[in-house]
Design an enzyme around this catalytic site. Structure first.
Site, mmCIF file in Angstrom:
data_model
loop_
_atom_site.group_PDB
_atom_site.id
_atom_site.type_symbol
_atom_site.label_atom_id
_atom_site.label_comp_id
_atom_site.label_asym_id
_atom_site.label_seq_id
_atom_site.Cartn_x
_atom_site.Cartn_y
_atom_site.Cartn_z
ATOM 1 N N LYS A 46 25.672 33.281 32.573
ATOM 2 C CA LYS A 46 25.671 34.749 32.599
ATOM 3 C C LYS A 46 26.839 35.274 31.764
ATOM 4 O O LYS A 46 27.743 34.525 31.400
ATOM 5 C CB LYS A 46 25.775 35.244 34.042
ATOM 6 N N TYR A 267 55.788 50.408 23.469
ATOM 7 C CA TYR A 267 55.589 51.670 24.176
ATOM 8 C C TYR A 267 56.494 51.748 25.402
ATOM 9 O O TYR A 267 56.664 50.779 26.141
ATOM 10 C CB TYR A 267 54.134 51.807 24.627
#
Length: 379
Positions: A46, A267
């Site tokens: 999957k 940041y």
């Protein structure tokens, strides 16, 4: 190109290279199949084979011996059919939503029935077509996620006509705590599966996925459903990982620079140099599967040297400390390891406070992908 095939940017333009060792996947499957003895070893592919590419991975698993494949959604099963032979069986874990049932059955996919509503839909389809329909019945043995509760099982036992027109070829459940083998919930779920199944039409049983295989022989039952273990994720943290690593990720260096004491990085300017140091900016960020919270303890590697991540990870880049390397070790475009045999998906997961499954399935679509070591028939 099929939508199920993982995208691969050209090597000349991609910021990083993801190498998938197909022979390692085949070896992991064979190890698991040997461990479960007479039980059938399926393969869960999957989420595009956990992000590694079902088009490339599924044929290798079939060649290694897999004849049972599991996916989550009908569309995944439909796409998978193009990559495997007609001799394998594909099972859809979520079952088929009402408007997908016809396509599911027409393609020969086997739905998992998780509710009385899904049973009723398949039974109505069987009556409409005049043909018995093959299916899997999932039981909720304690996880409260999918499947029939004890009350639902009692109803099926009281009214067996609810399953008229349906042939149960497997009864399954799923362990909630398999990654902690000593957890008493594992034995409780095994006991519930056995007790519930005794009230239902006789069918093979399945309980163990990747981690459950390593709890003990009693959990293997008739079929096991490994997924992450095929791709090298450790089944638990209580034992050494017996599985071969499958992926290597190398990011290109975009730029290097020298910092002075007091200079800040990234940041929020969350990291500050305590003295002179050298740093490198790499072309991989959280859009490529590396979570921002991993910066605190995460790292890259270059020729055996650990390169700590500095500051916050950006969308498309991260910054690492390269002070341990000689000044001429890294140039623009040099490749630096973010995943390798020494530092795998479970290590990144530990830094990010998550699990290897999430790291593996989050690896980005912007990498140049290399599939190597395709096993031969004799391997």
């Amino acid at each position: 190109m099929s939508s199920s095939i993982a995208a691969s940017w050209p090597a000349s333009r991609a910021g990083a290279v993801l190498t998938v060792d197909l022979a390692a996947i085949a070896a992991n499957y064979r190890l698991l199949a040997e461990k479960v003895g007479n039980a059938t070893c399926a393969a869960v592919v999957k989420a595009d084979a956990y992000g590694l590419g079902a088009a490339q991975v599924a044929p290798v698993l079939e060649q290694a011996g897999a004849r049972e494949f599991f996916v989550a959604h009908v569309d995944e099963g439909l796409a998978l059919k193009a990559f495997v032979s007609p001799h394998v069986r594909i099972t859809v874990l979520h079952g088929a939503r009402p408007h997908a049932l016809k396509d599911c059955v027409a393609a020969g996919l086997r739905p998992v029935l998780n509710s009385l509503e899904q049973v009723a839909q398949l039974q109505a389809f069987a009556q409409q077509t005049g043909q018995r329909q093959d299916a899997v019945l999932q039981l909720d043995t304690g996880m409260s996620r999918f499947g029939f509760s004890g009350q639902d099982v009692a109803l099926l036992a009281e009214k067996p006509s609810l399953l008229d027109g349906i042939s149960l070829s497997l009864i399954m459940s799923h362990l909630a705590c398999a990654d902690t083998p000593a957890n008493e919930a594992n034995v409780q779920q095994l006991e519930r599966l056995t007790a519930y199944a005794a009230l239902l039409p006789k069918a093979p049983l399945s309980l163990a996925a990747s981690s459950g295989i390593f709890i003990g022989d009693a959990f293997h039952r008739n079929l096991v459903r490994p997924g992450a273990a095929l791709y090298g994720v450790a089944p638990n943290q209580t034992q050494p990982n017996p599985l071969r690593p499958v992926v290597r990720l190398q990011a290109h260096v975009l730029q290097t620079r020298t910092l002075s004491k007091g200079d800040r990085v990234g940041y929020g300017l969350s990291w500050q140099a305590e003295g002179p140091c050298r740093i490198a900016t790499l072309a991989t960020g959280y859009a490529d599967g590396f979570a921002r919270q991993g910066a605190a303890t995460g790292c890259a590697w270059f020729k055996g040297h650990r390169l700590p991540i500095l500051g916050r990870i950006s969308m498309d880049s991260m910054t690492v400390d390269v002070s341990a390397l000689s000044e001429d070790a890294l140039g623009a475009d040099t490749l630096v390891d973010l995943l390798n045999e020494q530092y795998g998906v479970d290590d990144v997961a530990a830094a990010e406070g998550t699990i290897g499954y999430e790291v593996l399935t989050s690896l980005g679509r912007r990498y140049h992908r290399v599939y190597q070591n395709t096993p031969s028939i004799s391997d």
